[in-house]
Design a protein around this motif. Structure first.
Motif, short mmCIF file in Angstrom:
data_model
loop_
_atom_site.label_atom_id
_atom_site.label_comp_id
_atom_site.label_asym_id
_atom_site.label_seq_id
_atom_site.Cartn_x
_atom_site.Cartn_y
_atom_site.Cartn_z
N ILE A 96 -10.47 -10.53 -13.06
CA ILE A 96 -9.37 -11.46 -13.34
C ILE A 96 -8.04 -10.72 -13.31
CG2 ILE A 96 -8.46 -13.11 -14.98
CD1 ILE A 96 -11.29 -13.30 -16.15
N THR A 97 -7.98 -9.65 -14.08
CA THR A 97 -6.71 -8.93 -14.19
C THR A 97 -6.36 -8.26 -12.87
OG1 THR A 97 -7.30 -8.51 -16.48
CG2 THR A 97 -5.47 -7.27 -15.58
N GLU A 98 -7.37 -7.77 -12.16
CA GLU A 98 -7.08 -7.10 -10.89
C GLU A 98 -6.41 -8.06 -9.92
OE1 GLU A 98 -9.87 -5.66 -7.34
OE2 GLU A 98 -10.08 -4.47 -9.16
N SER A 99 -6.94 -9.28 -9.84
CA SER A 99 -6.38 -10.24 -8.88
C SER A 99 -5.00 -10.70 -9.31
CB SER A 99 -7.32 -11.44 -8.74
OG SER A 99 -7.43 -12.13 -9.97
N ARG A 100 -4.79 -10.82 -10.61
CA ARG A 100 -3.51 -11.36 -11.07
C ARG A 100 -2.46 -10.28 -11.29
NH1 ARG A 100 -5.79 -15.77 -15.43
NH2 ARG A 100 -6.44 -17.31 -13.92
N CYS A 101 -2.91 -9.07 -11.56
CA CYS A 101 -1.95 -8.01 -11.92
C CYS A 101 -1.53 -7.17 -10.72
CB CYS A 101 -2.53 -7.10 -12.99
SG CYS A 101 -2.89 -7.93 -14.54
N VAL A 102 -2.48 -6.71 -9.96
CA VAL A 102 -2.15 -5.75 -8.91
C VAL A 102 -2.69 -6.14 -7.55
CG1 VAL A 102 -1.97 -3.83 -10.50
CG2 VAL A 102 -4.16 -4.33 -9.46
N GLY A 103 -3.29 -7.32 -7.44
CA GLY A 103 -3.79 -7.75 -6.14
C GLY A 103 -5.12 -7.11 -5.81
N CYS A 104 -5.22 -5.83 -5.88
CA CYS A 104 -6.49 -5.13 -5.71
C CYS A 104 -6.28 -3.70 -6.18
CB CYS A 104 -6.97 -5.19 -4.27
SG CYS A 104 -6.17 -4.01 -3.19
N ALA A 105 -7.36 -2.94 -6.21
CA ALA A 105 -7.27 -1.58 -6.75
C ALA A 105 -6.35 -0.69 -5.93
CB ALA A 105 -8.67 -0.97 -6.83
N SER A 106 -6.14 -1.03 -4.66
CA SER A 106 -5.32 -0.20 -3.79
C SER A 106 -3.87 -0.65 -3.73
CB SER A 106 -5.90 -0.19 -2.37
OG SER A 106 -7.19 0.36 -2.38
N ALA A 107 -3.54 -1.74 -4.44
CA ALA A 107 -2.15 -2.21 -4.45
C ALA A 107 -1.34 -1.38 -5.43
CB ALA A 107 -2.09 -3.68 -4.82
N SER B 292 -3.82 -12.32 -3.94
CA SER B 292 -3.49 -11.00 -3.41
C SER B 292 -3.39 -11.04 -1.89
CB SER B 292 -4.54 -9.97 -3.84
OG SER B 292 -5.82 -10.32 -3.33
N GLY B 293 -4.19 -11.90 -1.23
CA GLY B 293 -4.09 -12.01 0.22
C GLY B 293 -2.73 -12.52 0.66
N ILE B 294 -2.14 -13.42 -0.13
CA ILE B 294 -0.80 -13.92 0.15
C ILE B 294 0.24 -12.85 -0.18
CG2 ILE B 294 0.93 -15.62 -0.53
CD1 ILE B 294 -1.22 -16.81 1.21
N MET B 295 0.06 -12.19 -1.32
CA MET B 295 1.05 -11.22 -1.78
C MET B 295 1.16 -10.01 -0.85
SD MET B 295 0.74 -11.05 -5.93
CE MET B 295 -1.03 -10.91 -6.05
N PHE B 296 0.02 -9.44 -0.49
CA PHE B 296 0.01 -8.16 0.21
C PHE B 296 -0.59 -8.22 1.61
CE2 PHE B 296 -0.47 -7.20 -4.37
CZ PHE B 296 0.72 -6.52 -4.56
N GLY B 297 -1.31 -9.29 1.93
CA GLY B 297 -2.09 -9.30 3.16
C GLY B 297 -1.40 -9.90 4.37
N GLY B 298 -0.10 -10.18 4.30
CA GLY B 298 0.59 -10.76 5.44
C GLY B 298 0.63 -9.80 6.62
N LYS B 299 0.36 -10.33 7.81
CA LYS B 299 0.36 -9.53 9.04
C LYS B 299 1.48 -10.01 9.97
CE LYS B 299 -3.54 -7.49 7.83
NZ LYS B 299 -3.94 -8.30 6.66
N ASP C 60 -8.33 -12.98 3.18
CA ASP C 60 -8.56 -14.14 2.32
C ASP C 60 -7.34 -14.30 1.42
OD1 ASP C 60 -9.44 -15.25 -0.47
OD2 ASP C 60 -10.99 -15.92 0.93
N PRO C 61 -6.74 -15.49 1.36
CA PRO C 61 -5.48 -15.62 0.63
C PRO C 61 -5.61 -15.42 -0.87
CG PRO C 61 -6.28 -17.77 1.33
CD PRO C 61 -7.15 -16.75 2.00
N ALA C 62 -6.81 -15.62 -1.42
CA ALA C 62 -6.94 -15.54 -2.87
C ALA C 62 -7.13 -14.11 -3.34
CB ALA C 62 -8.10 -16.43 -3.33
N CYS C 63 -8.31 -13.59 -3.21
CA CYS C 63 -8.60 -12.25 -3.75
C CYS C 63 -9.10 -11.31 -2.66
CB CYS C 63 -9.65 -12.35 -4.85
SG CYS C 63 -9.27 -13.57 -6.11
N GLY C 64 -8.64 -11.53 -1.42
CA GLY C 64 -9.23 -10.79 -0.33
C GLY C 64 -8.33 -9.79 0.34
N TYR C 65 -7.34 -9.24 -0.34
CA TYR C 65 -6.47 -8.26 0.30
C TYR C 65 -7.25 -7.00 0.63
CZ TYR C 65 -3.02 -4.51 0.68
OH TYR C 65 -2.30 -3.41 1.09
N GLN C 66 -7.22 -6.62 1.90
CA GLN C 66 -7.87 -5.40 2.36
C GLN C 66 -6.80 -4.48 2.93
OE1 GLN C 66 -11.10 -4.72 1.94
NE2 GLN C 66 -11.42 -6.71 0.97
#
Length: 789
Positions: A214-225, A534-541, A558-564
């Motif tokens: 929960i916190t990862e998706s809402r706070c930093v997008g993912c562990a690598s953000a 996180s996909g919206i926040m950081f995953g834009g191409k 994935d726009p929700a929790c799928g930032y790679q």
């Protein structure tokens, strides 16, 4: 998916019916189950054909039937400043003239961000806002991690600290949402039915190991953000801090209480680029004709909200719906409620309130310190129709409160067909607007401002190319359409919410099922999570951007929790902590390209720097060490990906424009010149390459992809017309035409005559007088500040 689902139901249903008939009278139930499955299959087939027809209606349009790309379209030229000038007092000859580089219309968060970034780059900027002061209510509340990255570049350190700490939520407050049946109700009905909470910023800072999904998706997008916590801060506070930053810049002038009347093109001999500039006519808000003055500028930025005067003057056209649904915002101060909630059902960012047989609502603690809460009853059940006092009593459970503000407003959903019109650019709510679900309105506005500002700064330094200016529309509209389609999935349908008030949901099995479904959708593991984007926040191409040396089409995350995080041209620079303790993003310039040296590539970097300089484009050269002997980086595998590269070219908005791998052969002189051509939009002789770009296959691919995204957005909009039959569809028309359509719509005629005049979304389009008062705490779509009549 529809076909597979319908076919499966049809096959299983038919098999059960046959089995039941063959088994005789003892297995009649099989026939009933089979009939039910066949009925479901029929419904799914109908849904499939409905969706297929919607797609056909949009994809059957020829490529050039939608005027999606018209970069050269200027504001309507005129001999003087147009009809508005004449109506305001006759000829404009002899009026005072002010010359600036950029005119920003609108003191919204996006307008103030553009002015602040341009001011930090030394660009002469004038910002005008028709309001006398910044907004005084909450409006947009949630600054996600990507926005906090932007604000770290917009604001001076002391103002950033003021925004994040002094004016923000308490750092001990946890992240998440609570489903409850009451708040301070003394009858025992206040119970927590579900929670999706994560650790607070303070506890995470003390112990990062407490990170969860929960916190990862809402706070930093993912562990690598980049580890930047989101900040909940009222828009009134954001605007005050941004206004202070804009006024700090010596090259800026900020004028509140001034309004734009008209725009016109004007030929200027000393203008370097196209022999034209923009002449604007302004005056103090509601001032006499003799108070008017003229402003000559190179570029105009429209940041003046949904009722944008700039958008009206340039003839911007939109797709979407107006008047989707009526909502209410009631701001109350309830002494001691925040402390009571912390002791009882728990403290959270928001509460979904389910009152048995009465209604549903959302309660947002706007300012826990002063116990200011925003109550938003949904148009379901009798609760929505009651008086503000009765709603506040029912939702808070106490009569000890102070009613601060009450206002109705309407949900709108629209996106402009084009974000740039010649030398005029649209940002924020001026270009797009949607309901507040997901908290992505204001965050998208910040991204607009950040993308545009560095390009305008380069243009004002004489580094402009047509590709540089046109890239704003190409890049941002693609990102905005992706965000809009994600928000479409979050918009609740009132018709689907009404059954939740049925007595059957008071029974234990159904209430338990409701709790499980709600927790799954709010837990950070599902696409419907309110802030997990996180996909919206950081995953834009940046596919098809003319400023990126594209290697291949990058698939969306994935726009929700799928930032790679990926290290590719067109993707966002992945976050990495360096051995010296700094983040790699801290080495990127705010207003020009950065040549990031990761290994010994000095010769290539110097050749590329010289090629860019020959084209009049400045850049910064920075050398960083990804690995240090005896030290470990926190990036894991990502650090090894960085170590495979010799050099990266990074844009100010943290997107990679070009990369050179260690395993690749060093580029020869021709390859370096080609990269410089792409990054600058100019050829070696300094001539503009846009005509060449328009003849390329990449340009045709970009047009096709742009049309595909527009058609997909229009197809996804279609169900809103069924879910909200009172809404008025906006299909490639201007705001004035949309307003006329609303007034001509018999179903919304009563709203057009009166109710819209008290809203801040559709009302901004339809109100004919002064700006309506805003409801404190309403996390509406970005809350883009300025509200033109």
């Amino acid at each position: 998916n529809y076909v597979l689902l319908a076919a499966a139901h049809t096959a299983v249903g038919a098999a059960l019916r046959v089995a039941g008939m063959n088994a005789g009278g003892g297995v009649v139930a099989l026939q009933g189950v089979g009939s039910a499955l066949c009925a479901v299959a029929a419904a799914v087939w109908l849904m499939f054909f409905s969706a297929a027809m919607a797609v056909y209606e949009t994809t059957s349009l020829p490529l050039r039937s939608l005027p999606l790309l018209d970069f050269g379209a200027p504001p309507p030229p005129s001999g003087d400043l147009g009809e508005e000038a004449a109506a305001a007092g006759g000829s404009d000859e002899g009026l005072p003239l002010l010359e600036v580089d950029v005119l920003v219309c609108g003191g919204s968060i996006s307008g103030l961000s553009v002015a602040s970034l341009l001011g930090r780059a030394g660009v002469r900027t004038l910002l005008v806002e028709r309001r006398e002061e910044p907004v005084t209510d909450a409006r947009f509340l949630f600054c996600n991690p990507a926005t906090m990255d932007i604000l770290s570049k917009v604001l001076d350190p002391d103002l950033l600290e003021e925004l994040r700490v002094q004016r923000a939520w308490p750092q001990h407050a946890p992240f998440g949402t609570i489903l409850a049946t009451g708040l301070a109700h003394e009858d025992g009905s206040a119970r927590c039915r579900g929670s999706a909470l994560g650790p607070s910023p303070a506890s995470l800072k003390a112990d990062p190991s407490r990170m969860n999904a929960i916190t990862e998706s809402r706070c930093v997008g993912c562990a690598s953000a980049r580890f930047v916590h989101p900040t909940r801060c009222m828009q009134s506070h954001q605007e005050q801090v941004l206004k202070a930053q804009a006024e700090r810049c010596a090259s800026n002038e900020v004028r509140y209480g001034h309004e734009l009347l008209s725009l016109a093109h004007e030929g200027v001999e000393e203008e370097e680029q196209s022999g034209t500039c923009i002449l604007a006519l302004l005056r103090p808000t509601g001032g006499a004709p003799e108070t008017r003055y003229r402003v000559r500028c190179k570029y105009v930025v429209g940041a003046d909200g949904p009722a944008s005067r700039v958008a009206e003057l340039v003839g911007a056209k939109y797709d979407g719906f107006l008047g989707l649904n009526k909502s209410r915002s009631i701001a109350v101060v309830v002494p001691g409620l925040a402390a009571r909630l912390a002791r009882t059902i728990g403290f959270a960012h928001q509460y979904w309130l389910l009152r048995k047989r009465r209604g549903l609502g959302l309660v947002v603690p706007v300012d826990p310190v002063s116990d200011l809460f925003n109550l938003m009853p949904f148009p379901v059940g009798e609760l929505f129709q009651q008086s503000p006092t009765r709603v506040a009593e029912e939702m808070t459970g106490t009569s000890r409160f102070t009613l601060k503000q009450e206002k109705p407003w309407w949900w709108n959903f629209f996106v402009a067909r084009q974000f740039s019109h010649g030398r005029a650019f649209l940002v924020g709510d001026c270009a797009h607007s949607w309901p507040p679900f997901g908290g992505l309105g204001g965050n998208t506005a910040y991204a607009d401002a950040f993308n545009l500002s560095w390009k305008l700064a380069a243009a004002c330094r004489g580094e402009a190319s047509q590709a540089l200016l046109n890239s704003y529309d190409i890049e941002r509209r693609q990102a905005v359409l992706s965000t809009a389609m994600y928000v479409l999935g979050l918009v609740p349908r009132p018709a689907a919410m009404k059954p939740l008030l049925a007595p059957v949901f008071e029974w234990w099995p159904f209430s338990r099922w409701l709790r499980l479904i709600w927790h799954h959708k709010s837990s950070g593991l599902h696409a419907a999570n309110h802030f997990a984007s996180s996909g919206i926040m950081f995953g834009g191409k940046l596919n098809f951007s003319p400023l990126v040396a594209r290697e291949a089409i990058l698939p969306p995350d994935d726009p929700a929790c799928g930032y790679q995080p990926v290290l590719r041209a067109g993707a966002r620079l992945p976050h990495l902590l360096l051995p010296d303790g700094t983040a790699i993003a801290e080495h990127i310039a705010n207003d020009r390209y950065t040549l990031l040296l990761l290994a010994d590539a000095s010769a290539t970097a110097e050749a590329l720097r010289a090629a860019l300089q020959a084209r009049g484009v400045a850049c910064k050269v920075a050398r960083v060490a990804v690995h240090a002997k005896g030290q470990e980086t926190s990036g894991g595998q990502l650090a090894f990906e960085y170590a495979k590269h010799a050099m990266l070219v990074v844009r100010p908005d943290l997107h990679v424009a070009w990369r050179l791998k260690l395993s690749a052969r060093p580029p020869d002189a021709a390859a370096v010149e080609s990269v410089a051509d792409t990054l600058s939009g100019r050829s070696g002789g300094g001539t503009d390459r846009w005509a060449e770009v328009e003849r390329s296959t990449d340009y045709d691919s970009m047009r096709s992809y742009r049309l595909f995204m527009t058609q997909r957005f229009q197809a996804k909009l279609r169900p809103l017309g069924f879910a909200f039959p009172q809404a008025t569809k906006v299909d490639g028309v201007t705001k004035a035409e949309a307003i006329a359509a609303v007034k001509a719509n018999a179903r919304t005629a009563p709203a057009a005559k009166g109710e819209f005049t008290t809203t801040t979304k559709a009302t901004d389009l339809l109100a004919g007088g002064k700006e309506p008062a805003a409801a404190a705490g309403s996390e509406r779509t970005g809350g883009e500040g300025s509200k033109e009549p």
